[in-house]
Design a protein around this motif. Structure first.
Motif, PDB file in Angstrom:
ATOM      1  N   UNK A  41       7.246  15.265  11.596  1.00  0.00           N
ATOM      2  CA  UNK A  41       6.060  14.313  11.124  1.00  0.00           C
ATOM      3  C   UNK A  41       6.487  12.959  10.833  1.00  0.00           C
ATOM      4  N   UNK A  42       7.943  12.730  10.919  1.00  0.00           N
ATOM      5  CA  UNK A  42       8.439  11.269  10.916  1.00  0.00           C
ATOM      6  C   UNK A  42       7.897  10.418  12.092  1.00  0.00           C
ATOM      7  N   UNK A  43       7.769  11.279  13.164  1.00  0.00           N
ATOM      8  CA  UNK A  43       7.210  10.282  14.351  1.00  0.00           C
ATOM      9  C   UNK A  43       5.986  10.018  14.096  1.00  0.00           C
ATOM     10  N   UNK A  44       5.057  10.625  13.301  1.00  0.00           N
ATOM     11  CA  UNK A  44       3.754  10.407  12.931  1.00  0.00           C
ATOM     12  C   UNK A  44       3.976   9.107  11.926  1.00  0.00           C
ATOM     13  N   UNK A  45       4.837   9.149  10.984  1.00  0.00           N
ATOM     14  CA  UNK A  45       5.044   7.911  10.305  1.00  0.00           C
ATOM     15  C   UNK A  45       5.263   6.851  11.033  1.00  0.00           C
ATOM     16  N   UNK A  46       6.089   6.820  12.094  1.00  0.00           N
ATOM     17  CA  UNK A  46       6.682   5.695  13.121  1.00  0.00           C
ATOM     18  C   UNK A  46       5.183   5.004  13.420  1.00  0.00           C
ATOM     19  N   UNK A  47       4.366   5.970  14.400  1.00  0.00           N
ATOM     20  CA  UNK A  47       3.451   5.550  14.913  1.00  0.00           C
ATOM     21  C   UNK A  47       2.339   4.849  13.930  1.00  0.00           C
ATOM     22  N   UNK A  57      -6.905  14.195   9.081  1.00  0.00           N
ATOM     23  CA  UNK A  57      -6.040  15.444   9.279  1.00  0.00           C
ATOM     24  C   UNK A  57      -4.697  15.195   9.091  1.00  0.00           C
ATOM     25  N   UNK A  58      -3.968  14.063   9.353  1.00  0.00           N
ATOM     26  CA  UNK A  58      -2.735  13.834   9.077  1.00  0.00           C
ATOM     27  C   UNK A  58      -2.413  13.817   7.326  1.00  0.00           C
ATOM     28  N   UNK A  59      -3.418  13.186   6.916  1.00  0.00           N
ATOM     29  CA  UNK A  59      -3.231  12.948   5.418  1.00  0.00           C
ATOM     30  C   UNK A  59      -3.388  14.439   4.689  1.00  0.00           C
ATOM     31  N   UNK A  60      -4.261  15.229   5.378  1.00  0.00           N
ATOM     32  CA  UNK A  60      -4.490  16.715   4.815  1.00  0.00           C
ATOM     33  C   UNK A  60      -3.034  17.525   4.870  1.00  0.00           C
ATOM     34  N   UNK A  61      -2.625  17.314   6.081  1.00  0.00           N
ATOM     35  CA  UNK A  61      -1.421  18.075   6.675  1.00  0.00           C
ATOM     36  C   UNK A  61      -0.138  17.658   5.586  1.00  0.00           C
ATOM     37  N   UNK A  62       0.003  16.347   5.661  1.00  0.00           N
ATOM     38  CA  UNK A  62       0.955  15.876   4.655  1.00  0.00           C
ATOM     39  C   UNK A  62       1.110  16.235   3.401  1.00  0.00           C
ATOM     40  N   UNK A  63      -0.328  16.178   2.917  1.00  0.00           N
ATOM     41  CA  UNK A  63      -0.437  16.451   1.424  1.00  0.00           C
ATOM     42  C   UNK A  63      -0.077  18.068   1.142  1.00  0.00           C
ATOM     43  N   UNK A  64      -0.490  18.924   2.201  1.00  0.00           N
ATOM     44  CA  UNK A  64      -0.063  20.362   1.941  1.00  0.00           C
ATOM     45  C   UNK A  64       1.754  20.402   2.216  1.00  0.00           C
ATOM     46  N   UNK A  65       2.001  19.962   2.933  1.00  0.00           N
ATOM     47  CA  UNK A  65       3.486  20.208   3.246  1.00  0.00           C
ATOM     48  C   UNK A  65       4.265  19.487   1.881  1.00  0.00           C
ATOM     49  N   UNK A  66       3.925  18.541   1.568  1.00  0.00           N
ATOM     50  CA  UNK A  66       4.530  17.671   0.143  1.00  0.00           C
ATOM     51  C   UNK A  66       4.213  18.596  -0.994  1.00  0.00           C
ATOM     52  N   UNK A  67       3.171  19.145  -1.170  1.00  0.00           N
ATOM     53  CA  UNK A  67       2.953  19.814  -2.521  1.00  0.00           C
ATOM     54  C   UNK A  67       3.834  21.035  -2.348  1.00  0.00           C
ATOM     55  N   UNK A  68       3.854  21.875  -1.055  1.00  0.00           N
ATOM     56  CA  UNK A  68       4.459  23.155  -1.015  1.00  0.00           C
ATOM     57  C   UNK A  68       5.872  23.017  -1.284  1.00  0.00           C
ATOM     58  N   UNK A  69       6.559  21.754  -0.609  1.00  0.00           N
ATOM     59  CA  UNK A  69       7.828  21.427  -0.876  1.00  0.00           C
ATOM     60  C   UNK A  69       8.409  21.241  -2.100  1.00  0.00           C
ATOM     61  N   UNK A  70       7.330  20.392  -2.669  1.00  0.00           N
ATOM     62  CA  UNK A  70       7.304  20.265  -4.223  1.00  0.00           C
ATOM     63  C   UNK A  70       7.456  21.352  -5.110  1.00  0.00           C
ATOM     64  N   UNK A  71       6.716  22.317  -4.952  1.00  0.00           N
ATOM     65  CA  UNK A  71       6.639  23.383  -5.720  1.00  0.00           C
ATOM     66  C   UNK A  71       7.900  24.598  -5.359  1.00  0.00           C
ATOM     67  N   UNK A  93       0.019  26.676   3.761  1.00  0.00           N
ATOM     68  CA  UNK A  93       1.161  26.092   4.281  1.00  0.00           C
ATOM     69  C   UNK A  93       1.417  26.555   5.582  1.00  0.00           C
ATOM     70  N   UNK A  94       1.285  27.881   5.980  1.00  0.00           N
ATOM     71  CA  UNK A  94       1.577  28.529   7.213  1.00  0.00           C
ATOM     72  C   UNK A  94       0.715  27.852   8.145  1.00  0.00           C
ATOM     73  N   UNK A  95      -0.616  27.793   7.763  1.00  0.00           N
ATOM     74  CA  UNK A  95      -1.568  27.348   8.804  1.00  0.00           C
ATOM     75  C   UNK A  95      -1.065  25.720   9.239  1.00  0.00           C
ATOM     76  N   UNK A  96      -0.554  24.968   8.328  1.00  0.00           N
ATOM     77  CA  UNK A  96       0.049  23.591   8.685  1.00  0.00           C
ATOM     78  C   UNK A  96       1.189  23.592   9.566  1.00  0.00           C
ATOM     79  N   UNK A  97       1.906  24.526   9.080  1.00  0.00           N
ATOM     80  CA  UNK A  97       3.326  24.834   9.813  1.00  0.00           C
ATOM     81  C   UNK A  97       3.479  25.101  11.156  1.00  0.00           C
ATOM     82  N   UNK A  98       2.235  25.693  11.410  1.00  0.00           N
ATOM     83  CA  UNK A  98       2.137  26.021  12.942  1.00  0.00           C
ATOM     84  C   UNK A  98       0.970  25.354  13.656  1.00  0.00           C
ATOM     85  N   UNK A  99       0.474  24.129  13.010  1.00  0.00           N
ATOM     86  CA  UNK A  99      -0.662  23.172  13.567  1.00  0.00           C
ATOM     87  C   UNK A  99      -0.215  22.437  14.768  1.00  0.00           C
TER      88      UNK A  99
END
Length: 329
Positions: free
Chosen positions: A232-238, A294-308, A323-329
């Protein structure tokens, strides 16, 4: 018989192991007497250690006098305790073998199956009969407690009155004296270097179950979660709306030795691959990266899951599937 084993009357010494099941003897003293006489007879015959008759005594703790193992531990007799003999790989193998058959698992299903198997393994510990029963669980965290209750009820200890477990130290390569009775009853063992009580005890302790589920999810999900974070850091760069060096300086890792621009002393942007999900989310909130929906939703799910998971909180059914859905998106 002992004289024959030792090659008495010019006979040949019997060196093949003799297996004795101590629980078949009428009294514990019979096994004790045999052991001591076997050692004495071999010595009297003048046999060197490698030519002495050998015996394998298989016994439960109650089959022998309580102090006998410590008395026998010497050069002629080795005492091995079946304590900590079952490891994580043994449990995981039993779980995998007893899982319902699946066909054509890809991506999302594979990751969910990994979480399910890790959870069953963690909850079962060294108690393989529980692992075999619990392996039929459907994988829904909401049904886990009932599945565990059913699995426990089908094992030998399911209907037993559980004694107070108290405080029992690990005891190294054998059960501690305080745990001996519980170990003999199949209620305690060592697993991964830690004392584990039978899962029947966990049914009355939701916090323990929650911790075990968290451990399993952490183990199964974290490697993939970190891979996706790095991608996802590639998305951040872009999507950066400020220079990468500035983005790196504000949100990149604060580790010693991070590369800097010799001219300005500022970040170079080359450490963005180590940017944490929380920092990415902060950059999004501050408008320093412009993510689409779409990117914002994905990042939110990843961040909230990692935080938990970082706070030792297991994911519930909805969070896990999201989370599993986003990990395989």
């Amino acid at each position: 018989m002992l004289a024959w084993l030792a090659g008495g009357a010019g006979g040949r010494t019997e060196t093949r192991p003799i297996v004795i099941e101590a629980w078949r003897e009428k009294t514990p003293s019979a096994t004790v007497s045999f052991l001591r006489q076997l050692v004495a007879t071999a010595k009297e015959a003048g046999l060197p250690p490698l030519r002495r008759p050998r015996a394998l005594i298989v016994a439960a703790a109650e089959d022998l006098p309580a102090d006998l193992p410590d008395q026998l531990a010497r050069d002629e007799i080795a005492v091995h305790w079946w304590w900590g003999a079952v490891g994580r790989l043994d449990t995981a193998t039993v779980v995998a073998v007893n899982r319902p058959p699946t066909t054509g698992m890809v991506g999302r299903q594979q990751l969910l199956e990994a979480v399910v198997q890790a959870t069953v393994t963690e909850l079962s510990g060294p108690f393989l009969e529980v692992a075999a029963e619990l392996a039929g669980w459907d994988g829904n965290p909401e049904t886990l407690l009932e599945a565990l209750r059913r699995a426990v009820s089908k094992t030998a200890e399911g209907d037993a009155v559980l004694p107070d477990r108290g405080d029992c130290p690990a005891g190294g390569n054998r059960p501690a004296q305080l745990a001996l009775l519980a170990w003999s009853g199949g209620l305690i063992d060592s697993w991964d270097g830690r004392v584990r009580w039978h899962p029947a005890y966990d049914l009355a302790d939701p916090r323990t179950i929650s911790t075990r589920v968290w451990l399993a999810q952490h183990h199964a999900l974290l490697p993939r979660l970190d891979e996706v974070r790095e991608d996802f850091t590639d998305v951040v760069r872009r999507r950066a709306r400020i220079p990468l060096a500035r983005l790196d300086e504000k949100y990149g890792p604060r580790s010693f030795g991070a590369p800097t621009d010799p001219a300005t002393g500022s970040g170079t942007g080359r450490t963005l691959t180590a940017m944490e999900l929380g920092s990415m989310w902060g950059a999004n909130l501050n408008g320093h990266i412009a993510l689409n929906e779409v990117e914002r939703r994905r990042l939110r799910v990843l961040w909230q899951s990692r935080n938990r998971l970082a706070h030792r909180i297991p994911l519930d059914a909805a969070q896990l599937h999201q989370l599993i859905t986003e990990l395989n998106a």
